[in-house]
Design a protein around this motif. Structure first.
Motif, PDB file in Angstrom:
ATOM      1  N   THR A 236      57.266  55.719  53.692  1.00 27.75           N
ATOM      2  CA  THR A 236      57.782  54.434  54.508  1.00 27.75           C
ATOM      3  C   THR A 236      58.206  55.176  55.677  1.00 27.75           C
ATOM      4  OG1 THR A 236      59.913  54.368  53.244  1.00 27.75           O
ATOM      5  CG2 THR A 236      57.806  52.761  52.888  1.00 27.75           C
ATOM      6  N   GLU A 237      58.618  54.229  56.851  1.00 29.82           N
ATOM      7  CA  GLU A 237      58.894  54.551  58.057  1.00 29.82           C
ATOM      8  C   GLU A 237      60.421  54.731  58.022  1.00 29.82           C
ATOM      9  OE1 GLU A 237      57.521  51.415  60.580  1.00 29.82           O
ATOM     10  OE2 GLU A 237      56.071  52.864  61.603  1.00 29.82           O
ATOM     11  N   ASN A 238      61.160  53.861  57.243  1.00 26.30           N
ATOM     12  CA  ASN A 238      62.775  53.769  57.141  1.00 26.30           C
ATOM     13  C   ASN A 238      63.037  54.349  55.562  1.00 26.30           C
ATOM     14  OD1 ASN A 238      62.833  52.590  59.711  1.00 26.30           O
ATOM     15  ND2 ASN A 238      62.479  50.605  58.820  1.00 26.30           N
ATOM     16  N   TYR A 239      64.323  54.541  55.392  1.00 29.82           N
ATOM     17  CA  TYR A 239      65.057  55.026  54.478  1.00 29.82           C
ATOM     18  C   TYR A 239      64.559  54.125  53.019  1.00 29.82           C
ATOM     19  CZ  TYR A 239      68.439  56.403  50.939  1.00 29.82           C
ATOM     20  OH  TYR A 239      69.466  56.852  49.753  1.00 29.82           O
ATOM     21  N   PRO A 240      64.010  55.019  51.965  1.00 28.91           N
ATOM     22  CA  PRO A 240      64.592  56.306  51.629  1.00 28.91           C
ATOM     23  C   PRO A 240      63.319  57.271  51.683  1.00 28.91           C
ATOM     24  CG  PRO A 240      63.891  55.153  49.718  1.00 28.91           C
ATOM     25  CD  PRO A 240      63.936  54.154  50.893  1.00 28.91           C
ATOM     26  N   HIS A 241      62.322  56.819  52.847  1.00 28.50           N
ATOM     27  CA  HIS A 241      61.281  57.680  53.478  1.00 28.50           C
ATOM     28  C   HIS A 241      60.235  57.845  52.418  1.00 28.50           C
ATOM     29  CE1 HIS A 241      64.096  57.948  56.327  1.00 28.50           C
ATOM     30  NE2 HIS A 241      65.021  58.374  55.687  1.00 28.50           N
ATOM     31  N   VAL A 242      60.549  58.237  51.218  1.00 30.82           N
ATOM     32  CA  VAL A 242      59.348  58.411  50.117  1.00 30.82           C
ATOM     33  C   VAL A 242      59.833  58.114  48.889  1.00 30.82           C
ATOM     34  CG1 VAL A 242      57.673  60.074  49.133  1.00 30.82           C
ATOM     35  CG2 VAL A 242      58.728  60.401  51.554  1.00 30.82           C
ATOM     36  N   ILE A 243      60.826  58.550  48.376  1.00 30.34           N
ATOM     37  CA  ILE A 243      61.210  58.441  47.106  1.00 30.34           C
ATOM     38  C   ILE A 243      62.871  58.089  46.870  1.00 30.34           C
ATOM     39  CG2 ILE A 243      61.805  59.385  44.566  1.00 30.34           C
ATOM     40  CD1 ILE A 243      59.526  61.109  45.423  1.00 30.34           C
ATOM     41  N   GLY A 244      63.232  56.972  46.340  1.00 30.49           N
ATOM     42  CA  GLY A 244      64.469  56.628  46.401  1.00 30.49           C
ATOM     43  C   GLY A 244      65.399  56.926  45.105  1.00 30.49           C
TER      44      GLY A 244
END
Length: 319
Positions: A296-304
């Protein structure tokens, strides 16, 4: 990197008796062996992936790419092998990406080849509850052999703010992708660790079509728990669009620490708001009947967080 099934290792044998091996014939035989070995490596320089198979065994093969550290004018040969062992896929590489790098970065250490290997469960299972990210584990490995390491070891007020913050519960941990982080990442959202390991902190800006694709993004890697990682674009009915995270910036200003407005500089600036986006708290969703994480463009970007249990092979080596 087309979809591939695991194939048995093949050994090419030349039946040339030693008594008949002259300098010329031996040289020809050696050249033939070398040529076949070179052909066994699929060239993946700047490859754009398209496959959406979530079975890591479908990517089993050996790969290579000739790439350049742009600022330092140094050439590297990326090396990657994906093999199948029982119920796992072994992803082994020298940690060099399949694209040129460091055109814009400010790396603290020059890139150095590594010998890294990860075991990815081919049939991942869900935990009863999500598992928090940890500084002890690498988070994922992409299909170019480069790892994902989302959490910085730097917190406001701890040392120089860049290293030494090893308690994952410490407040005001910098987000390397945040606007005020200043971690010297390059155009691929990557930089180096103290031993020279090149690694991503977010979208690799490679591996999948990022300019108005006409189909959902492919699988571009696998998390430490075995679940796949998809690129950013999802199908919404007949529309292909960017997936949205369900994390939102907090409103107001920070009550302590560095003060100031919540702007995404720190991990603590974000909060999960269920249902506010497409993805769950771990930044994943079900696509085509299979759960996976999404860039994703924003947090968490890939994995939360992890929906499964990270494999021990992703434990970080002591440096």
């Amino acid at each position: 990197m087309p979809q591939k099934r695991a194939m048995p290792n093949q050994t090419h044998t030349f039946n040339l008796p030693l008594s008949l091996c002259t300098l010329t014939t031996c040289a020809i035989a050696f050249a033939a062996i070398t040529s076949q070995a070179a052909q066994a490596h699929e060239e993946i320089k700047d490859v754009i992936l398209t496959d959406r198979s979530t079975n890591c065994a479908d990517y089993a093969d050996t790969y290579s790419a000739e790439v350049t550290d742009v600022q330092n004018a140094r050439n590297f040969r990326a090396s990657l092998a994906i093999t199948v062992t029982g119920d796992s896929c072994e992803i082994t590489s020298n940690a060099v990406p399949n694209h040129d790098f460091n055109a814009t970065g400010r790396f603290a250490r020059p890139v150095a080849e590594q010998n890294q290997s990860y075991s990815v469960p081919a049939n991942p299972t869900f935990n009863s509850a999500p598992v928090a990210l940890s500084l002890r584990y690498d988070n994922a490995v992409f299909l170019n052999g480069v790892k994902l390491d989302l959490l910085a070891a730097g917190c406001f007020g701890v040392g120089d703010g860049r290293i030494g913050c090893n308690d994952v519960s410490s407040p005001y941990r910098y987000d390397p992708m945040g606007p005020g982080a200043g971690f010297g990442a390059d155009e691929h959202n990557a930089h180096t660790q103290p031993d020279g390991t090149y690694h991503y902190h977010g979208n690799p800006m490679a591996l999948f079509d990022q300019s108005n694709p006409t189909s959902p993004s492919p699988v571009i890697g696998f998390a430490a728990d075995g679940f796949p990682i998809f690129g950013s674009y999802i199908a919404d009915g007949s529309t292909i669009r960017l997936a949205t995270t369900s994390y939102r910036l907090k409103s107001g200003t920070r009550s302590g620490g560095p003060g100031g407005s919540y702007d995404g500089t720190f991990v603590d600036d974000w909060e999960f708001v269920a249902g506010s986006g497409d993805l769950d708290q771990c930044n994943g969703m079900v696509q085509d009947g299979v759960y996976g994480y999404v860039v994703t463009e924003n947090y968490p970007h890939v994995i939360g967080c992890f929906m499964g249990t990270p494999d021990p092979s992703f434990l970080k080596r002591r440096r």
